[in-house]
Design a protein around this motif. Structure first.
Motif, PDB file in Angstrom:
ATOM      1  N   THR A  20       0.723  -1.151   0.046  1.00 35.94           N
ATOM      2  CA  THR A  20       0.085   0.071  -0.050  1.00 35.94           C
ATOM      3  C   THR A  20       0.943   1.298  -0.132  1.00 35.94           C
ATOM      4  O   THR A  20       0.768   2.047  -0.904  1.00 35.94           O
ATOM      5  CB  THR A  20      -1.048   0.052   1.259  1.00 35.94           C
ATOM      6  N   TYR A  21       1.831   1.436   0.895  1.00 36.62           N
ATOM      7  CA  TYR A  21       2.879   2.450   1.033  1.00 36.62           C
ATOM      8  C   TYR A  21       3.657   2.588  -0.439  1.00 36.62           C
ATOM      9  O   TYR A  21       3.431   3.756  -0.877  1.00 36.62           O
ATOM     10  CB  TYR A  21       3.682   2.312   2.213  1.00 36.62           C
ATOM     11  N   LEU A  22       4.103   1.576  -0.859  1.00 36.16           N
ATOM     12  CA  LEU A  22       4.973   1.814  -2.090  1.00 36.16           C
ATOM     13  C   LEU A  22       4.176   2.034  -3.276  1.00 36.16           C
ATOM     14  O   LEU A  22       4.682   2.408  -4.330  1.00 36.16           O
ATOM     15  CB  LEU A  22       5.707   0.375  -2.270  1.00 36.16           C
ATOM     16  N   PHE A  23       2.881   1.399  -3.478  1.00 40.40           N
ATOM     17  CA  PHE A  23       1.895   1.851  -4.355  1.00 40.40           C
ATOM     18  C   PHE A  23       2.011   3.265  -5.474  1.00 40.40           C
ATOM     19  O   PHE A  23       2.193   3.130  -6.426  1.00 40.40           O
ATOM     20  CB  PHE A  23       0.606   1.369  -4.222  1.00 40.40           C
ATOM     21  N   SER A  24       2.061   4.244  -4.303  1.00 34.03           N
ATOM     22  CA  SER A  24       2.296   5.679  -4.919  1.00 34.03           C
ATOM     23  C   SER A  24       3.572   6.080  -5.014  1.00 34.03           C
ATOM     24  O   SER A  24       3.687   7.318  -5.216  1.00 34.03           O
ATOM     25  CB  SER A  24       1.122   6.399  -4.042  1.00 34.03           C
ATOM     26  N   THR A  25       4.559   5.515  -4.729  1.00 33.94           N
ATOM     27  CA  THR A  25       6.019   5.780  -4.705  1.00 33.94           C
ATOM     28  C   THR A  25       6.628   5.847  -6.097  1.00 33.94           C
ATOM     29  O   THR A  25       6.548   4.925  -6.727  1.00 33.94           O
ATOM     30  CB  THR A  25       6.793   5.139  -3.705  1.00 33.94           C
ATOM     31  N   ILE A  26       7.256   6.920  -6.393  1.00 34.78           N
ATOM     32  CA  ILE A  26       7.859   6.814  -7.527  1.00 34.78           C
ATOM     33  C   ILE A  26       9.190   6.062  -7.427  1.00 34.78           C
ATOM     34  O   ILE A  26       9.746   5.719  -6.681  1.00 34.78           O
ATOM     35  CB  ILE A  26       8.499   8.349  -8.240  1.00 34.78           C
ATOM     36  N   SER A  27       9.325   5.124  -8.848  1.00 30.95           N
ATOM     37  CA  SER A  27      10.311   4.065  -8.579  1.00 30.95           C
ATOM     38  C   SER A  27      10.343   3.131  -7.867  1.00 30.95           C
ATOM     39  O   SER A  27      11.409   2.749  -7.037  1.00 30.95           O
ATOM     40  CB  SER A  27      11.775   4.781  -8.716  1.00 30.95           C
ATOM     41  N   ARG A  28       9.237   2.692  -7.561  1.00 32.98           N
ATOM     42  CA  ARG A  28       8.952   1.782  -6.240  1.00 32.98           C
ATOM     43  C   ARG A  28       9.606   0.429  -6.529  1.00 32.98           C
ATOM     44  O   ARG A  28      10.080  -0.202  -5.245  1.00 32.98           O
ATOM     45  CB  ARG A  28       7.489   1.542  -6.209  1.00 32.98           C
ATOM     46  N   GLU A  29      10.039   0.164  -7.675  1.00 37.43           N
ATOM     47  CA  GLU A  29      10.608  -1.017  -7.776  1.00 37.43           C
ATOM     48  C   GLU A  29      11.913  -1.078  -7.491  1.00 37.43           C
ATOM     49  O   GLU A  29      12.739  -2.224  -7.139  1.00 37.43           O
ATOM     50  CB  GLU A  29      10.528  -1.564  -9.263  1.00 37.43           C
ATOM     51  N   PHE A  30      12.464  -0.030  -7.082  1.00 34.26           N
ATOM     52  CA  PHE A  30      14.152   0.104  -6.811  1.00 34.26           C
ATOM     53  C   PHE A  30      14.328   0.704  -5.470  1.00 34.26           C
ATOM     54  O   PHE A  30      15.465   1.187  -4.877  1.00 34.26           O
ATOM     55  CB  PHE A  30      14.620   1.278  -8.032  1.00 34.26           C
ATOM     56  N   ILE A  31      13.065   0.614  -4.558  1.00 32.05           N
ATOM     57  CA  ILE A  31      13.495   1.194  -3.123  1.00 32.05           C
ATOM     58  C   ILE A  31      14.544   0.370  -2.358  1.00 32.05           C
ATOM     59  O   ILE A  31      15.570   1.044  -2.081  1.00 32.05           O
ATOM     60  CB  ILE A  31      12.066   1.450  -2.427  1.00 32.05           C
ATOM     61  N   LEU A  32      14.358  -0.922  -2.436  1.00 27.92           N
ATOM     62  CA  LEU A  32      15.084  -1.895  -1.870  1.00 27.92           C
ATOM     63  C   LEU A  32      16.716  -1.796  -2.432  1.00 27.92           C
ATOM     64  O   LEU A  32      17.562  -1.365  -1.875  1.00 27.92           O
ATOM     65  CB  LEU A  32      14.870  -3.177  -1.763  1.00 27.92           C
ATOM     66  N   SER A  33      16.678  -1.567  -3.695  1.00 26.39           N
ATOM     67  CA  SER A  33      18.143  -1.390  -4.248  1.00 26.39           C
ATOM     68  C   SER A  33      18.922  -0.234  -3.999  1.00 26.39           C
ATOM     69  O   SER A  33      19.987  -0.370  -3.674  1.00 26.39           O
ATOM     70  CB  SER A  33      18.036  -1.367  -5.676  1.00 26.39           C
ATOM     71  N   HIS A  34      18.084   0.876  -3.838  1.00 22.53           N
ATOM     72  CA  HIS A  34      18.639   2.176  -3.648  1.00 22.53           C
ATOM     73  C   HIS A  34      19.319   1.887  -1.913  1.00 22.53           C
ATOM     74  O   HIS A  34      20.236   2.569  -1.561  1.00 22.53           O
ATOM     75  CB  HIS A  34      17.757   3.429  -3.648  1.00 22.53           C
ATOM     76  N   GLU A  35      18.338   1.361  -0.942  1.00 17.53           N
ATOM     77  CA  GLU A  35      18.714   1.315   0.170  1.00 17.53           C
ATOM     78  C   GLU A  35      19.950   0.387   0.542  1.00 17.53           C
ATOM     79  O   GLU A  35      20.790   0.638   1.270  1.00 17.53           O
ATOM     80  CB  GLU A  35      17.595   0.986   1.226  1.00 17.53           C
ATOM     81  N   LEU A  36      19.836  -0.753  -0.449  1.00 14.09           N
ATOM     82  CA  LEU A  36      21.005  -1.555  -0.025  1.00 14.09           C
ATOM     83  C   LEU A  36      22.465  -1.152  -0.734  1.00 14.09           C
ATOM     84  O   LEU A  36      23.490  -1.453  -0.378  1.00 14.09           O
ATOM     85  CB  LEU A  36      20.629  -2.899  -0.874  1.00 14.09           C
ATOM     86  N   SER A  37      22.199  -0.484  -1.726  1.00 19.31           N
ATOM     87  CA  SER A  37      23.548   0.208  -2.298  1.00 19.31           C
ATOM     88  C   SER A  37      24.205   1.188  -1.336  1.00 19.31           C
ATOM     89  O   SER A  37      25.568   1.269  -1.417  1.00 19.31           O
ATOM     90  CB  SER A  37      23.280   1.197  -3.457  1.00 19.31           C
TER      91      SER A  37
END
Length: 178
Positions: A20-37
């Motif tokens: 629900t939270y990520l549904f309206s987030t821009i580039s939602r598919e890459f949130i974890l990738s960004h944080e792990l980087s």
């Protein structure tokens, strides 16, 4: 953890709200990738355990990883689940991460029964990926979870610990080959 060089970030029920939270987030598919980087210099490997589904958390994990391992139980549900995940991975490769690799299929909770052997053979025949060493079914895994201890500490001489060591060795060979 109490183990040298091992950190855990356990799941939590609050992740149920992530879709629900990520549904309206821009580039939602890459949130974890960004944080792990942000952690790339802290860890040699990061393992992410995901459900076999096409939810945003699984998509995030697949977008963030170089390799995925597809665990399966040798039964009808396991075969259907692998087929479904193979489709999800094809879609991820097409739309998000073309270099995503499948390191292998991991037979888990493997019992040597006629039905499981039939499904195991069907899975191996249908899906063109390496089959990693199987992990046998045992209550020792549950015990290590309940004691919050890695198997290598809780049951270093048990067969299931050796199973996971064999899987780890093979995964390291696959990754180091690249």
């Amino acid at each position: 953890t109490n183990s040298k060089n091992l950190s855990l970030a356990p799941s939590h029920l609050s992740l149920d709200d992530a879709d629900t939270y990520l549904f309206s987030t821009i580039s939602r598919e890459f949130i974890l990738s960004h944080e792990l980087s942000k952690l790339k210099d802290c860890y040699d490997f990061v393992f992410i355990d995901c459900p076999p589904s096409k939810n945003i958390l699984t998509i995030n994990a697949l977008a963030a990883t170089d390799y995925c391992v597809l665990p399966f139980i040798s039964n009808e549900f396991g075969l259907d689940s692998l087929r479904s995940m193979a489709e999800v991975i094809t879609e991820i490769r097409t739309k998000i991460r073309s270099d995503l690799k499948i390191a292998g299929l991991l037979p888990s909770i493997k019992a040597n029964t006629k039905v499981q052997n039939i499904y195991y053979d069907a899975i191996v025949k249908e899906l063109p990926y390496e089959v990693l060493p199987p992990v046998r079914r045992t209550t020792i895994v549950d015990e290590s979870l309940n004691f919050h201890q890695p198997l290598i500490e809780c049951a270093p001489d048990e067969g299931v610990t050796k199973d996971f060591e064999a899987v780890t060795k093979r995964l390291l060979e696959i990754v180091e080959k690249e």
